[in-house]
Design a protein around this motif. Structure first.
Motif, short mmCIF file in Angstrom:
data_model
loop_
_atom_site.label_atom_id
_atom_site.label_comp_id
_atom_site.label_asym_id
_atom_site.label_seq_id
_atom_site.Cartn_x
_atom_site.Cartn_y
_atom_site.Cartn_z
N THR A 471 59.34 -1.81 63.87
CA THR A 471 60.69 -1.86 64.41
C THR A 471 61.39 -0.55 64.08
OG1 THR A 471 61.47 -3.00 62.42
CG2 THR A 471 60.85 -4.37 64.29
N ALA A 472 61.80 0.19 65.10
CA ALA A 472 62.40 1.51 64.92
C ALA A 472 63.66 1.64 65.78
CB ALA A 472 61.39 2.58 65.28
N GLU A 473 64.40 0.58 65.92
CA GLU A 473 65.60 0.55 66.74
C GLU A 473 66.64 1.54 66.24
OE1 GLU A 473 69.05 -2.76 67.90
OE2 GLU A 473 67.40 -3.25 66.56
N ASN A 474 67.35 2.16 67.17
CA ASN A 474 68.48 3.04 66.85
C ASN A 474 68.09 4.21 65.96
OD1 ASN A 474 70.17 1.39 68.37
ND2 ASN A 474 70.80 0.17 66.61
N ASN A 475 67.16 5.01 66.44
CA ASN A 475 66.82 6.27 65.82
C ASN A 475 66.89 7.36 66.89
OD1 ASN A 475 65.84 6.16 62.83
ND2 ASN A 475 65.07 4.26 63.74
N GLN A 476 66.20 8.45 66.66
CA GLN A 476 66.24 9.57 67.61
C GLN A 476 64.85 9.97 68.06
OE1 GLN A 476 68.59 12.70 65.77
NE2 GLN A 476 70.23 11.28 65.21
N PHE A 477 63.93 8.99 68.10
CA PHE A 477 62.59 9.28 68.61
C PHE A 477 62.69 9.69 70.07
CE2 PHE A 477 61.50 6.36 65.06
CZ PHE A 477 60.65 7.22 64.38
N SER A 478 61.86 10.62 70.47
CA SER A 478 61.94 11.13 71.84
C SER A 478 60.54 11.39 72.39
CB SER A 478 62.75 12.43 71.86
OG SER A 478 62.15 13.41 71.02
N GLY A 479 60.51 11.81 73.65
CA GLY A 479 59.24 12.08 74.29
C GLY A 479 58.60 10.81 74.80
N PRO A 480 57.44 10.94 75.40
CA PRO A 480 56.76 9.76 75.96
C PRO A 480 56.15 8.88 74.88
CG PRO A 480 55.38 11.70 76.20
CD PRO A 480 56.69 12.20 75.64
N ILE A 481 56.02 7.62 75.19
CA ILE A 481 55.28 6.71 74.33
C ILE A 481 53.80 7.07 74.46
CG2 ILE A 481 54.69 4.29 73.89
CD1 ILE A 481 57.35 3.55 75.19
N PRO A 482 53.07 7.24 73.35
CA PRO A 482 51.66 7.66 73.45
C PRO A 482 50.86 6.79 74.41
CG PRO A 482 52.37 7.67 71.17
CD PRO A 482 53.48 7.05 71.94
N ALA A 483 50.10 7.44 75.28
CA ALA A 483 49.35 6.71 76.29
C ALA A 483 48.34 5.75 75.68
CB ALA A 483 48.63 7.70 77.21
N SER A 484 47.88 6.05 74.47
CA SER A 484 46.82 5.22 73.84
C SER A 484 47.37 4.26 72.81
CB SER A 484 45.80 6.14 73.18
OG SER A 484 46.41 6.92 72.16
N ILE A 485 48.68 4.01 72.83
CA ILE A 485 49.28 3.20 71.77
C ILE A 485 48.67 1.80 71.70
CG2 ILE A 485 51.18 2.37 73.23
CD1 ILE A 485 52.98 2.58 70.71
N GLY A 486 48.29 1.24 72.83
CA GLY A 486 47.69 -0.09 72.83
C GLY A 486 46.35 -0.13 72.15
N ASP A 487 45.59 0.96 72.26
CA ASP A 487 44.30 1.04 71.58
C ASP A 487 44.47 1.34 70.10
OD1 ASP A 487 42.46 0.90 73.99
OD2 ASP A 487 43.67 2.64 74.54
N GLY A 488 45.53 2.09 69.77
CA GLY A 488 45.71 2.52 68.39
C GLY A 488 46.36 1.50 67.49
N MET A 489 47.01 0.48 68.06
CA MET A 489 47.67 -0.55 67.24
C MET A 489 47.21 -1.94 67.69
SD MET A 489 51.54 1.01 67.04
CE MET A 489 51.83 2.74 66.63
N PRO A 490 45.96 -2.27 67.46
CA PRO A 490 45.38 -3.50 68.02
C PRO A 490 45.91 -4.79 67.42
CG PRO A 490 43.83 -2.47 66.51
CD PRO A 490 44.97 -1.50 66.67
N GLN A 491 46.56 -4.73 66.25
CA GLN A 491 47.01 -5.96 65.60
C GLN A 491 48.51 -6.18 65.72
OE1 GLN A 491 45.23 -7.04 61.79
NE2 GLN A 491 44.01 -5.18 61.84
N LEU A 492 49.18 -5.37 66.51
CA LEU A 492 50.63 -5.41 66.57
C LEU A 492 51.13 -6.76 67.10
CD1 LEU A 492 52.71 -3.28 65.79
CD2 LEU A 492 52.96 -2.71 68.21
N LEU A 493 52.13 -7.32 66.38
CA LEU A 493 52.76 -8.57 66.78
C LEU A 493 54.18 -8.36 67.28
CD1 LEU A 493 51.70 -10.78 63.73
CD2 LEU A 493 50.60 -10.67 65.96
N THR A 494 54.90 -7.42 66.68
CA THR A 494 56.29 -7.14 67.05
C THR A 494 56.46 -5.64 67.22
OG1 THR A 494 57.09 -9.04 65.79
CG2 THR A 494 58.69 -7.34 66.34
#
Length: 966
Positions: A471-494
């Protein structure tokens, strides 16, 4: 030449003969006794074996063995007389009444230990016959009844008496004070009647160890304890003691361990004469009304390893000398009113492992040297006023596992070294002013990262193989969401990335989040279309993509999801809202999308979405048709519509009239509230597809709006439909009505009120108050930590909030779906799912390849998987590992595939009540991990605490036969 024989006169020879004849009988008697007494002991031991049903552990008790009984297991004999002096049958799995007469016959017995078995019956007074008894351990059994008033008759040789963890009741007998040679007395965890400690205990001046935890002690701190000058261990925790802690306690010069937690003690901790300089463990936690400052002299306790002060009303500054203690490992001071700074030298001079300082008024910096000893692994200091930055020394700590610093005033970049800590597992930094960036690859053990409301910048990580909550709500992250994020975080629940500056498309790899239940990417700058592949995320329940720049049509595949919350508002979406999403549950999900329209008109119309039937809003040319012709056609059309509408009105009215007559004949309403304000017609009319708010194996749940016929106001009810396999016979119909009447008369803050029930030919309807408090799912799967960082906050909130249980039909058992029969075993199954949710942090449909949580848990348990590995990390280190494992096993038992294998709810209740006794022995909310080094709870020759049959008839330790009888 041989010397001449010495001749004795006849009178002398007669004298010797008479002497020999006089001594011979006594010699023969003693020899016969020495030979017969071991034989008697053998028979007594065989009687004991028989009384316990010849248990396998005693199979070696064989009368034909050459040195019986002294070569038998568990038996020790005196080397001279051959008598049995030691009988140690601990953790041997024996059960049944205590064979008092047989044991009492072992008159030479000095040591008896039958602990950690399932022995029942009253206290064995036959042991009074064992006059030489020095050591007696009857602990961890099922012994009941009152301790006898003449228990002092156990003998003057007794030095150790262990009776803890039984079911002894009545008062603690004053007769114990007669056992003046006692050095160890453990009475803990017995349901004695509330009372004061007997005054006769002042005679126990040789006591070294007194464990009277959870004995229902009341009144002021017992003054008799101050007479026990030899005490090394004193535990009076989990009682109802009042008043202040007497200053004399600190004058017991031999005292090493002091446990007074969970009482009602008050006032300042006053130390006039600190003679107890060897103290290593002090636990005064959870008295709630202890006040004042930490005594300065605590900073002189060179052997102090554990200092627990949490959940009191202490105030003032923490003595700087605490930070210089050479042996300190654990320092827990959460939930007080401490001010000032954490001791600057904390960790520099000892192998510090844990600091818990949440919910105080602390300021200043985090000490740089917390990890100077290389063993530090746990820092929680949420909800203080700490400032400065996270020190580099802490970030470089290779042993660090948990870091929770929410709600402070920390600032500056988080050192990059923190994100390389090999054991880092749990990080929460919410609501600070921290900045910095995250690496592309996060630590391999990191499961929770919560960093909302800060100033972090840069890109979102692409890889975090163990991460379950990000959870990283209300920060200043920018740029595209990594294209491989689904492969890189296989156990993500939230996943919550809302309120940042993320741009570009939503990567299609997010559909590989096979376990993701909540995804929030709102308030960013995302563009492109919503990937249709999102419709394949079977367990997704919350989806928020609002306030972006998404365009194109809403994929119809999203209608396949069982979403409890959907928000696509404030985008540039266009086209028709898919029919499966155009329902009342999503009436505010599509606001501020001018290009969207809906084919659904009238009831259930989506807020802010125009009707597709209205066509384009373009006011241009009409294709050259004259105004007069258009007007004529409109008039003619209107006339035809009026005629058709009038005809339809009378036809529909007639049909409805007939239907109402039929419905009144087919439906039977049983009200449980006076003046309901609605009739069966209002309920039946509301059973439409657009009003569905939940689905499950047994039916559906509807939100039905009605107009109160008594006062004209609008109201809402929740209607649970239970479909049956055809018409019920008279007996089952009466059973249903009887159960419904019981539910209808229940009134409790945590139970939704049942207003009425309707019985029809093909289904039953249960009509409840409609609750706006959200669902049980919301309360179970909200933040695992509250503002003050209590790991058990989730369980507490679930217990206290009025819940909408109706939407949790996914918790129904499989047989309910294929038989359409609802019985008490379905309720047991549903409750088991809730237990599994509490212990694992998973949602009911979070079972991966096993489909459901219940299926996953059954597979994990029966395949021999580690239970701690299955539990939620947010409670795994809360100090209740045994209780959590028991509740997990109970959840597995309740969700057994076969209904007959599940326990009754009464069995479940008894197990949980027994488990709760252990919970109250420790901290109610915060007793941290395996760090609870209470010597009284060390494993006692094979702990029985994980078996937990306790007379319920259910052995939840067994992995092959859950309904085996213990």
């Amino acid at each position: 030449m041989a010397p001449p024989c010495r001749a004795y006169p006849p009178c002398a020879r007669s004298y010797f003969l008479l002497l020999l004849l006089a001594l011979l009988p006594s010699y023969l008697v003693r020899r016969a006794a020495a030979q017969s007494q071991p034989a008697d002991d053998t028979q007594l031991l065989l009687q004991i074996k028989s009384a316990w049903g010849d248990p396998p552990a005693l199979a070696g008790w064989d009368a034909s063995s050459p040195r019986a009984p002294c070569d038998w297991p568990f038996v020790g004999c005196d080397g001279t007389t051959g008598r049995v002096t030691n009988l140690t049958i601990a953790s041997a799995g024996v059960a049944g009444p205590f064979p008092a007469d047989a044991v009492g016959g072992l008159s030479a017995l000095t040591h008896l230990d039958v602990s950690n078995n399932s022995i029942s019956g009253a206290f064995p007074t036959a042991l009074y016959r064992c006059a030489s008894l020095q050591y007696l351990d009857l602990s961890q059994n099922n012994l009941t009844g009152e301790l006898p008033a003449d228990i002092g008759s156990l003998g003057k040789s007794l030095t150790t008496l262990l009776l803890y963890s039984n079911e002894f009741n009545g008062s603690i007998p004053a007769g114990l004070g007669a056992l003046t040679r006692l050095q160890t007395l453990w009475l803990a965890k017995n349901p004695f009647l509330p009372g004061v400690m007997p005054a006769s205990f002042k005679n126990l001046t040789n006591l070294v160890s007194l464990w009277a935890q959870q004995c229902n002690l009341i009144g002021d701190f017992p003054s008799s304890v101050l007479e026990m000058k030899e005490l090394k261990l004193l535990s009076l925790s989990n009682n109802m003691l009042t008043g202040s802690i007497p200053a004399g306690v600190w004058s017991l010069k031999n005292l090493q361990q002091l446990f007074l937690y969970v009482n009602n003690l008050t006032g300042d901790v006053v130390v006039n004469d600190l003679a107890a300089t060897n103290l290593s463990f002090i636990d005064l936690s959870e008295n709630y009304k202890l006040t004042g400052a930490i005594p300065e002299v605590f900073g002189t306790l060179k052997n102090l390893t554990d200092l627990y002060l949490f959940s009191n009303n202490f105030s003032g500054e923490i003595p700087a000398s605490i930070g210089q203690l050479p042996s300190l490992k654990i320092f827990r001071l959460a939930n007080n009113r401490f001010t000032g700074t954490l001791p600057p030298d904390l960790g520099k001079y000892s192998g510090l492992t844990i600091v818990e300082a949440d919910c105080n008024e602390l300021t200043g910096a985090i000490p740089e040297g917390l990890c100077a000893g290389g063993q530090f692994r746990y820092l929680t200091a949420m909800s203080n006023q700490l400032n400065s930055s996270i020190p580099a020394g802490l970030a470089n700590c290779t042993a660090l596992e948990t870091l929770a610093l929410d709600n402070n005033q920390l600032s500056g970049d988080v050192p990059e070294a923190l994100w390389t800590a090999p054991k880092l597992n749990f990080v929460t930094l919410r609501s600070n002013q921290l900045s910095g960036s995250l690496p592309v690859t996060m630590p391999s053990n990191l499961e929770t990262l919560a960093m909302e409301n800060n100033k972090f910048r840069g890109s979102i990580p692409a890889t975090a193989v163990a991460l379950k909550k990000f959870t990283a709500e209300n920060n200043q992250f920018s740029g595209p969401i990594p294209a491989s994020i689904g492969d890189g975080m296989p156990q993500l629940l939230t996943l919550d990335l809302s309120g940042n500056k993320l741009s570009g498309d939503i990567p299609r790899s997010v559909t590989k989040f096979s376990q993701l239940t909540q995804m929030n990417m709102s308030r960013n700058q995302l563009t492109g279309e919503i990937p249709a592949e999102l419709g394949a995320m079977q367990v997704l329940s919350v989806l928020d993509l609002s306030s972006n720049e998404l365009s194109g049509a809403i994929p119809p595949a999203l209608g396949k999801l069982q979403l409890t919350s959907l928000n696509l508002s404030s985008n540039q979406l266009s086209g028709q809202v898919p029919a499966a999403l155009a329902i009342a549950a999503y009436d505010s999900s599509f606001l501020d999308n001018p290009g969207l329209c809906t084919a659904v008109a009238g009831h259930g119309y989506l807020a802010g979405v125009r009707s597709c039937a209205a066509g384009s809003q373009d006011g241009g040319s009409s294709g050259g048709v004259s105004h007069a012709l258009r007007t004529g056609l409109l008039v003619a059309g209107a006339a035809l519509l009026l005629i058709a509408a009038a005809f339809a009105f009378f036809v529909v009215r007639d049909i409805r009239k007939r239907r109402r007559v039929a419905e009144r004949g087919d439906w039977k309403m049983t009200p449980f509230v006076v003046d309901l304000g609605f009739g069966e017609e209002s309920i039946l009319r509301g059973l439409t597809e657009g009003n569905i708010i939940g689905r499950g194996g047994s039916g559906r749940v509807y939100r039905v709006i009605y107009t109160n016929r008594l006062n004209g106001s609008a109201g809402a009810v929740a209607v649970k439909q239970i479909r049956t396999a055809g018409k019920l016979d008279g007996k089952l119909e009466r059973e249903f009505e009887s159960e419904a009447i019981i539910l209808g008369n229940l009134r409790h803050n945590n139970i939704v009120r049942l207003l009425c029930c309707l019985s029809g030919a093909e289904s039953k309807l249960l009509v409840y108050d409609y609750m706006e408090n959200g669902s049980l799912d919301k309360w179970l799967h909200g933040d695992a930590l509250d503002a003050c960082g209590h790991p058990m906050a989730r369980a507490r909130s679930a217990r206290r909030a009025p819940l909408d249980w109706l939407t949790r039909l996914e918790c129904l058992s499989a047989e309910c779906a294929y038989t359409k029969k609802v019985n008490e075993k379905v309720d047991v199954y549903s409750f088991g799912v809730v237990l599994l949710e509490l212990t694992t942090g998973k949602e009911p449909n979070d079972g991966g390849e096993h489909g459901s949580l219940a299926g996953w848990a059954q597979h994990h348990y029966l395949s021999g998987g580690s239970i701690p590995d299955a539990t939620d990390k947010s409670i795994r280190y809360a100090g209740y590992s045994d209780e959590i494992e028991v509740v997990f096993r109970l959840g597995v038992l309740c969700t057994g595939e076969m209904p007959s294998s599940r326990p009754t709810m009464d069995d479940v209740l008894q197990i949980l009540l027994k488990c709760s006794e252990q919970t109250h022995e420790k901290s109610k909310t915060e007793r941290v991990p395996e760090y609870e080094e209470d010597p009284l709870l060390l494993p006692q020759r094979g702990s029985r605490r994980k078996q937990l049959s306790n007379g319920t008839g259910i052995d939840i330790e067994s992995k092959s036969d859950f309904d085996s009888i213990v």
